[in-house]
Design an enzyme around this catalytic site. Structure first.
Site, PDB file in Angstrom:
ATOM      1  N   ASP A   1      24.012  -1.967 -11.336  1.00  0.00           N
ATOM      2  CA  ASP A   1      24.928  -2.615 -10.401  1.00  0.00           C
ATOM      3  C   ASP A   1      25.409  -1.609  -9.357  1.00  0.00           C
ATOM      4  OD1 ASP A   1      27.034  -3.955  -9.146  1.00  0.00           O
ATOM      5  OD2 ASP A   1      27.681  -4.931 -10.991  1.00  0.00           O
TER       6      ASP A   1
ATOM      7  N   ASP B   1      20.196 -11.454  -1.271  1.00  0.00           N
ATOM      8  CA  ASP B   1      20.193 -12.863  -1.649  1.00  0.00           C
ATOM      9  C   ASP B   1      21.200 -13.612  -0.772  1.00  0.00           C
ATOM     10  OD1 ASP B   1      20.366 -15.354  -2.993  1.00  0.00           O
ATOM     11  OD2 ASP B   1      19.782 -14.394  -4.867  1.00  0.00           O
TER      12      ASP B   1
ATOM     13  N   LYS C   1      23.824 -22.125  -0.915  1.00  0.00           N
ATOM     14  CA  LYS C   1      24.756 -23.217  -1.187  1.00  0.00           C
ATOM     15  C   LYS C   1      26.196 -22.766  -0.925  1.00  0.00           C
ATOM     16  CE  LYS C   1      21.730 -25.384  -4.616  1.00  0.00           C
ATOM     17  NZ  LYS C   1      21.587 -25.833  -6.024  1.00  0.00           N
TER      18      LYS C   1
ATOM     19  N   ASP D   1      16.967 -12.812   6.996  1.00  0.00           N
ATOM     20  CA  ASP D   1      16.233 -13.888   7.659  1.00  0.00           C
ATOM     21  C   ASP D   1      16.968 -15.211   7.510  1.00  0.00           C
ATOM     22  OD1 ASP D   1      15.631 -13.805   4.849  1.00  0.00           O
ATOM     23  OD2 ASP D   1      14.065 -15.295   5.200  1.00  0.00           O
TER      24      ASP D   1
ATOM     25  N   THR E   1       7.809  -5.401   7.051  1.00  0.00           N
ATOM     26  CA  THR E   1       7.096  -5.586   5.795  1.00  0.00           C
ATOM     27  C   THR E   1       6.132  -6.771   5.879  1.00  0.00           C
ATOM     28  OG1 THR E   1       8.704  -7.115   4.811  1.00  0.00           O
ATOM     29  CG2 THR E   1       9.138  -4.749   4.573  1.00  0.00           C
ATOM     30  N   ARG E   2       5.231  -6.790   4.924  1.00  0.00           N
ATOM     31  CA  ARG E   2       4.266  -7.884   4.865  1.00  0.00           C
ATOM     32  C   ARG E   2       4.970  -9.231   4.721  1.00  0.00           C
ATOM     33  NH1 ARG E   2       1.953  -9.897   0.152  1.00  0.00           N
ATOM     34  NH2 ARG E   2       2.710  -8.053  -0.971  1.00  0.00           N
TER      35      ARG E   2
ATOM     36  N   GLU F   1       8.060  -9.988   5.555  1.00  0.00           N
ATOM     37  CA  GLU F   1       8.788 -10.303   6.773  1.00  0.00           C
ATOM     38  C   GLU F   1       7.828 -10.826   7.840  1.00  0.00           C
ATOM     39  OE1 GLU F   1      11.802  -8.154  10.002  1.00  0.00           O
ATOM     40  OE2 GLU F   1      10.998  -7.024   8.309  1.00  0.00           O
TER      41      GLU F   1
END
Length: 299
Positions: free
Chosen positions: A180, A203, A207, A239, A276-277, A279
């Protein structure tokens, strides 16, 4: 970094991240390695793979990362991560066994980290929270060998993959943290010890009832500010556009940080953050990726 569209709802211990819009990270549930010779397993039927089953309590990697390094030493709280289960390859498992004692750090909250001892030099240190499979981290470390990167995640396959990349490419400026990142910042780092903070594709918890789980919140920024040197760069990328707007709002309102953009908006992707791939795949699908570059102001 995490799957923007399919974030599970039940949080588990750790800080999770990944390689971009389509990245998925988590803790693997591998029980063993298949294809073991029947000579080591009496009664084995030729041509049928044998899978080792660990006894209850037996560690997956005896010399590798601890399953829950902080244990129950610290209070339960709303977590900003969701580990995802995926398979550890033989190469990743080998890297965890061989390299964890040398380049790994279990975030147990029981000691203060000495960066000079951890990296073997006095170079500046950047903390990266959530690195997925580690390809972007390895590229940044290779491009800037004078900067040390402490990369934290709970994704066991990613930890093994990043250690493998560091080993194969001679990247001695990478250390991999397991656990953590909040405990790391709060319990194990000294004030003004970090030269930068990177949070790429965390993340998004899309919601509304889960927005409180998002990492970039005022409380997190206040904690991070105490560990960042004045002038240190905080670099976020996502994103998920609603999360990008929230990041911009929260960072702009925080008194310890200032936007490096004169117009107060998002920044172009800097050259030091590799595309990155995952992305790239997201961009091909029309995803919008926003970067935020803020600087720690002088107290």
């Amino acid at each position: 970094m995490s799957d923007s569209l399919n974030a599970p709802e039940i949080p588990q211990p750790g800080i999770s991240g990944g390689p971009g819009p389509s990245g998925v990270s988590g803790i693997s549930g591998v029980s063993g390695i298949s294809g073991v010779s029947g000579e080591d397993h009496p009664g084995h039927i030729p041509g049928v793979s044998v899978r080792h089953t660990r006894a209850k309590g037996e560690p997956r990697f005896p010399d590798g990362p601890t399953a829950d390094p902080a244990g129950s030493h610290f209070e339960r709280r709303i977590r900003s991560f969701q580990p995802r289960r995926s398979r550890v390859t033989a190469g990743q498992a080998d890297a965890l066994q061989r390299l964890w004692p040398k380049w790994g750090l279990d975030i147990d909250g029981q000691r203060v980290v000495d960066f000079a001892e951890l990296f073997g030099n006095g170079n500046p240190v950047v903390l990266e929270i959530g690195f997925g499979m580690g390809e972007a981290t390895a590229q940044m470390a290779a491009a800037d060998p004078g900067t040390n990167i402490l990369a934290v995640d709970v994704h066991t396959p990613g930890q093994g993959n990043l250690l493998n990349l560091a080993d194969q490419n001679g990247l001695s400026n990478i250390r991999v943290g397991n656990g953590d990142a909040i405990i790391l910042l709060r319990e194990m780092l000294t004030p003004d010890s970090l030269d930068g903070l990177r949070v790429y594709f965390p993340d998004p918890w899309p919601k509304k009832r889960h927005h409180k789980r998002r990492l970039i919140q005022p409380e997190f920024l206040s904690l991070a500010a105490t560990r960042l040197k004045p002038g240190a760069l905080v670099h976020c990328a996502t994103d998920w556009e609603p999360y990008a707007e929230q990041m911009l709002e929260v960072l702009t309102a925080h008194p310890d940080f200032e936007n490096t953009r004169a117009d107060g908006g998002f920044a172009p992707r800097p050259e030091f953050r590799p595309l990155t791939r995952f992305e790239g795949q997201g961009l091909d699908k029309g995803h919008v990726v926003n970067d935020l570059l803020f600087r720690r102001v002088q107290p």
